[in-house]
Write a protein that holds these residues in place. Structure first.
Motif, PDB file in Angstrom:
ATOM      1  N   LEU A 162      38.248 116.075  59.681  1.00 49.34           N
ATOM      2  CA  LEU A 162      37.070 115.427  59.096  1.00 49.34           C
ATOM      3  C   LEU A 162      36.549 116.239  57.915  1.00 49.34           C
ATOM      4  O   LEU A 162      36.227 115.692  56.855  1.00 49.34           O
ATOM      5  CB  LEU A 162      35.980 115.269  60.171  1.00 49.34           C
ATOM      6  CG  LEU A 162      34.706 114.563  59.715  1.00 49.34           C
ATOM      7  CD1 LEU A 162      35.008 113.148  59.233  1.00 49.34           C
ATOM      8  CD2 LEU A 162      33.674 114.523  60.848  1.00 49.34           C
ATOM      9  N   CYS A 216      39.667 110.728  66.591  1.00 46.27           N
ATOM     10  CA  CYS A 216      38.430 111.250  66.003  1.00 46.27           C
ATOM     11  C   CYS A 216      38.832 112.382  65.063  1.00 46.27           C
ATOM     12  O   CYS A 216      39.367 113.405  65.518  1.00 46.27           O
ATOM     13  CB  CYS A 216      37.513 111.810  67.085  1.00 46.27           C
ATOM     14  SG  CYS A 216      36.847 110.563  68.176  1.00 46.27           S
ATOM     15  N   LYS A 257      32.367 109.392  58.800  1.00 49.01           N
ATOM     16  CA  LYS A 257      31.068 110.074  58.938  1.00 49.01           C
ATOM     17  C   LYS A 257      31.109 111.184  59.983  1.00 49.01           C
ATOM     18  O   LYS A 257      31.888 111.135  60.935  1.00 49.01           O
ATOM     19  CB  LYS A 257      29.986 109.059  59.339  1.00 49.01           C
ATOM     20  CG  LYS A 257      29.799 107.954  58.319  1.00 49.01           C
ATOM     21  CD  LYS A 257      29.236 108.505  57.014  1.00 49.01           C
ATOM     22  CE  LYS A 257      29.054 107.429  55.970  1.00 49.01           C
ATOM     23  NZ  LYS A 257      29.749 107.731  54.714  1.00 49.01           N
ATOM     24  N   ASN A 258      30.220 112.145  59.796  1.00 48.36           N
ATOM     25  CA  ASN A 258      30.082 113.242  60.747  1.00 48.36           C
ATOM     26  C   ASN A 258      28.749 113.092  61.463  1.00 48.36           C
ATOM     27  O   ASN A 258      27.701 113.383  60.900  1.00 48.36           O
ATOM     28  CB  ASN A 258      30.127 114.578  60.002  1.00 48.36           C
ATOM     29  CG  ASN A 258      29.954 115.741  60.956  1.00 48.36           C
ATOM     30  OD1 ASN A 258      29.776 115.534  62.165  1.00 48.36           O
ATOM     31  ND2 ASN A 258      30.007 116.947  60.445  1.00 48.36           N
ATOM     32  N   ALA A 259      28.811 112.620  62.710  1.00 47.28           N
ATOM     33  CA  ALA A 259      27.550 112.400  63.419  1.00 47.28           C
ATOM     34  C   ALA A 259      27.430 113.235  64.679  1.00 47.28           C
ATOM     35  O   ALA A 259      26.351 113.316  65.251  1.00 47.28           O
ATOM     36  CB  ALA A 259      27.403 110.923  63.772  1.00 47.28           C
ATOM     37  N   CYS A 260      28.524 113.827  65.152  1.00 49.07           N
ATOM     38  CA  CYS A 260      28.376 114.627  66.379  1.00 49.07           C
ATOM     39  C   CYS A 260      29.344 115.804  66.427  1.00 49.07           C
ATOM     40  O   CYS A 260      29.065 116.792  67.065  1.00 49.07           O
ATOM     41  CB  CYS A 260      28.558 113.749  67.618  1.00 49.07           C
ATOM     42  SG  CYS A 260      30.274 113.290  67.950  1.00 49.07           S
ATOM     43  N   GLU A 261      30.468 115.682  65.788  1.00 54.55           N
ATOM     44  CA  GLU A 261      31.516 116.716  65.799  1.00 54.55           C
ATOM     45  C   GLU A 261      31.992 117.074  67.192  1.00 54.55           C
ATOM     46  O   GLU A 261      32.475 118.170  67.433  1.00 54.55           O
ATOM     47  CB  GLU A 261      31.032 117.992  65.092  1.00 54.55           C
ATOM     48  CG  GLU A 261      31.056 117.876  63.597  1.00 54.55           C
ATOM     49  CD  GLU A 261      31.018 119.239  62.930  1.00 54.55           C
ATOM     50  OE1 GLU A 261      29.982 119.898  63.043  1.00 54.55           O
ATOM     51  OE2 GLU A 261      32.027 119.624  62.318  1.00 54.55           O
ATOM     52  N   CYS A 310      37.114 114.553  63.743  1.00 51.37           N
ATOM     53  CA  CYS A 310      36.402 115.815  64.004  1.00 51.37           C
ATOM     54  C   CYS A 310      37.097 116.644  65.073  1.00 51.37           C
ATOM     55  O   CYS A 310      36.799 117.822  65.228  1.00 51.37           O
ATOM     56  CB  CYS A 310      34.951 115.552  64.397  1.00 51.37           C
ATOM     57  SG  CYS A 310      34.748 114.799  66.026  1.00 51.37           S
ATOM     58  N   GLY A 331      33.475 114.341  69.353  1.00 51.73           N
ATOM     59  CA  GLY A 331      34.247 113.233  69.905  1.00 51.73           C
ATOM     60  C   GLY A 331      33.426 112.185  70.622  1.00 51.73           C
ATOM     61  O   GLY A 331      33.974 111.311  71.281  1.00 51.73           O
ATOM     62  N   GLU A 332      32.099 112.253  70.494  1.00 49.50           N
ATOM     63  CA  GLU A 332      31.247 111.358  71.283  1.00 49.50           C
ATOM     64  C   GLU A 332      30.943 110.045  70.583  1.00 49.50           C
ATOM     65  O   GLU A 332      30.664 109.049  71.237  1.00 49.50           O
ATOM     66  CB  GLU A 332      29.899 112.045  71.584  1.00 49.50           C
ATOM     67  CG  GLU A 332      29.988 113.250  72.492  1.00 49.50           C
ATOM     68  CD  GLU A 332      30.074 112.875  73.961  1.00 49.50           C
ATOM     69  OE1 GLU A 332      29.896 111.691  74.281  1.00 49.50           O
ATOM     70  OE2 GLU A 332      30.339 113.775  74.772  1.00 49.50           O
ATOM     71  N   CYS A 333      30.941 110.034  69.230  1.00 46.56           N
ATOM     72  CA  CYS A 333      30.360 108.869  68.549  1.00 46.56           C
ATOM     73  C   CYS A 333      31.378 107.995  67.831  1.00 46.56           C
ATOM     74  O   CYS A 333      31.088 106.844  67.518  1.00 46.56           O
ATOM     75  CB  CYS A 333      29.296 109.325  67.558  1.00 46.56           C
ATOM     76  SG  CYS A 333      29.984 110.104  66.084  1.00 46.56           S
ATOM     77  N   GLY A 334      32.549 108.507  67.524  1.00 44.51           N
ATOM     78  CA  GLY A 334      33.579 107.701  66.867  1.00 44.51           C
ATOM     79  C   GLY A 334      33.309 107.406  65.402  1.00 44.51           C
ATOM     80  O   GLY A 334      34.076 106.679  64.763  1.00 44.51           O
ATOM     81  N   SER A 335      32.244 107.977  64.813  1.00 46.94           N
ATOM     82  CA  SER A 335      31.925 107.687  63.405  1.00 46.94           C
ATOM     83  C   SER A 335      32.997 108.218  62.463  1.00 46.94           C
ATOM     84  O   SER A 335      33.054 107.832  61.299  1.00 46.94           O
ATOM     85  CB  SER A 335      30.603 108.345  63.003  1.00 46.94           C
ATOM     86  OG  SER A 335      29.610 107.990  63.885  1.00 46.94           O
ATOM     87  N   CYS A 336      33.808 109.139  62.970  1.00 49.82           N
ATOM     88  CA  CYS A 336      34.819 109.777  62.130  1.00 49.82           C
ATOM     89  C   CYS A 336      36.206 109.198  62.403  1.00 49.82           C
ATOM     90  O   CYS A 336      37.204 109.823  62.049  1.00 49.82           O
ATOM     91  CB  CYS A 336      34.825 111.272  62.421  1.00 49.82           C
ATOM     92  SG  CYS A 336      35.264 111.602  64.137  1.00 49.82           S
TER      93      CYS A 336
HETATM   94  S1  FES Z   1      31.721 112.885  64.393  1.00 47.17           S
HETATM   95 FE1  FES Z   1      31.268 111.936  66.297  1.00 47.17          FE
HETATM   96  S2  FES Z   1      33.239 111.586  67.128  1.00 47.17           S
HETATM   97 FE2  FES Z   1      33.667 112.709  65.353  1.00 47.17          FE
END
Ligand code: FES
Ligand code: FAD
Ligand code: FES
Length: 436
Positions: free
Chosen positions: A302, A336, A315-319, A338, A321-326
């Motif tokens: 990422l 993911c 996107k980087n929203a949690c780094e 990240c 693996g929780e949100c899938g934005s990446c």
């Molecule tokens: S930034 Fe949330 S899963 Fe990668």
């Protein structure tokens, strides 16, 4: 920090012998979280995710041998008849996590909540460890797992895989968590009936410092089944005298040693190391074009995309693996970004949200998101569009349940899930040619 990219198992074992401090990284779904949050700075990392020898499984003389690099997604796809293991795999994280995470990584992390571990314990599996020079040894699962995040693996060893005697008889895995998907287990249980030995095996996860077997409950259930002659006929609840199942449940529960009581936290975490200025050169085919960048060796894919290649769509929203934005594609698999070490993408194909769209226009999934009003703040949208595109490319007519499952690794903080479902239905209909 050095990143070592062995191309064969032999090379990897030699690297581990030469650099015992080198941290193996397979799917990276545990390791990358530690790196991203600055909790661990290994002096070297050894990428074991590309070793073909670790990615194999086979049946052999009545035994099953599972390479440490086999991912949960592959277990679900390729060996669904190993029901308890396939069921456990299905409960791990999200599709993005399951595409990367391995059983070897579960063993290496040795968390009491590792979902593959109760299954391996119920199968009475042994863990195969290898070292340079073709040497290997096998340890029973309960001699390999020593405590919370502690194993009997030597610093010069790698986990090659696990092996167990195939069991004739039904089995299942169950997990209790605080929600339906993406959940660390509060308790996990694997139950296996061994018809040949007329024995019941029960292993529990998340209820003690390591996975445990409920031996007293096993002996009780085995004897109860023997008495009723159930072993000679099809299993039936009605064949058991009243109270046997309840007593079995009580004995299983009594085996638990809740983790609240855990005092054994394993070796202390090393202090944070200052980031060195040293970099590694990563060269990847990104959206059809070879790109390269010098990155800090612990960088994620990422960070490579966003900070070095100017592709800020992921996107980087949690780094963690929780949100899938990446979400991106790595060699065609949804992952993911990240949780992938940038160096693990070296000489591999990466596709990002920027690859979608037709000329200056939007592609059908993007269009459907806009038309269905599935975009609010838009932060989750690139990851969702990638995950939906992946799903519809594999199955243009998914059921709503399948859509929910496929998107279980993508969080929308604006919680517009209904509109997102509408968008998937609309995009699917367009791709199938049923809607203009
Ligand atoms: S930034 Fe949330 S899963 Fe990668
Ligand atoms: C969002 C999210 C959800 C998750 N949900 C679950 C879940 O539901 N259930 C669950 O059990 N886990 C879950 N996990 C944890 C993780 O996915 C699992 O533990 C997984 O099995 C780790 O596999 P990996 O290949 O990614 O391991 P890695 O992160 O690559 O490695 C983990 C550890 O194993 C060591 N290791 C890996 N391969 C080898 C090898 N061949 N030889 C020696 N050591 C090795 C590494 O050095 C490291 O210490 C989740 C993680 C995330 C980020
Ligand atoms: S639209 Fe805002 S996070 Fe999903």
């Amino acid at each position: 920090m050095d990143v070592l990219l062995p191309r064969s198992l032999e090379e990897a074992l030699e690297m581990k012998a030469a650099r015992p401090e080198g941290l193996p990284i397979a799917g990276g779904t545990d390791v990358m979280v530690e790196l991203n949050f600055d909790r661990h700075r290994p002096e070297a990392m050894i990428d074991v995710s590309r070793l073909p020898e670790l990615g194999r499984w086979r049946r052999e003389n009545g035994s099953f041998v599972l390479g440490s690099g086999v991912t949960y997604a592959r277990i679900m796809r390729e060996i669904p008849d190993l029901l308890p293991l396939a069921q456990a795999s299905r409960t791990v994280g999200s599709p993005q996590i399951r595409n990367r995470a391995t059983v070897g990584g579960n063993l290496g992390t040795a968390s009491p909540a590792g979902d593959a571990l109760p299954v391996l314990a119920a199968y009475d599996a042994e863990v195969i460890l290898g070292r340079a020079g073709g040497q290997s040894r096998s340890l029973p699962w309960n001699e390999f797992l020593l405590g919370v995040k502690r194993t009997a693996m030597e610093p010069t060893e790698l986990i090659l895989g696990t092996r167990w005697k195939m069991v004739r008889g039904p089995g299942s895995f169950s997990k209790i968590g605080t929600r339906n998907a993406m959940v660390i287990s509060v308790a996990g249980l694997c139950l296996v009936l061994d018809e040949e030995r007329r024995a019941v095996r029960v292993a529990l996860g998340s209820v003690a410092p390591t996975v445990i077997r409920a031996s007293d409950a096993e002996a009780f259930a085995g004897a109860a089944l023997q008495e009723t002659g159930v072993w000679d006929g099809p299993p039936s609840r009605s064949a058991l005298p009243a109270g046997v199942i309840e007593e079995f449940g009580r004995r299983v529960a009594a085996a638990a040693r809740p983790i609240d009581d855990v005092v054994d936290l394993g070796p202390e975490r090393p202090g944070r190391c200052r980031r060195g200025a040293v970099t590694v050169l990563v060269r990847s085919n990104v959206n059809g074009e070879w790109r390269e960048a010098d990155v800090w060796p612990g960088s994620s894919l990422l960070s490579l995309l966003r900070d070095h290649l100017g592709l800020a769509g992921s996107k980087n929203a949690c780094e963690q693996g929780e949100c899938g934005s990446c979400s991106v594609w790595l060699d065609g698999e949804l992952v993911c970004a990240c949780l992938v070490l940038a160096a693990q993408a070296h000489e591999r194909d990466v596709r990002t949200i920027e690859s979608l769209g037709i000329g200056d226009g939007l592609d059908p999934v993007q269009e459907a998101f806009v038309e269905a009003g599935a975009v609010q703040c838009g932060f989750c949208t690139p990851g969702l569009v990638v995950a939906v595109s992946h799903l519809l490319s594999e199955n243009p007519a998914p059921s709503d349940d399948l859509v929910r499952e496929a998107l279980s690794g993508n969080l929308c903080r604006c919680t517009g899930y209904q509109k997102i479902l509408d968008a998937v239905r609309l995009a699917g209909a367009r791709i199938r040619g049923e809607r203009p």
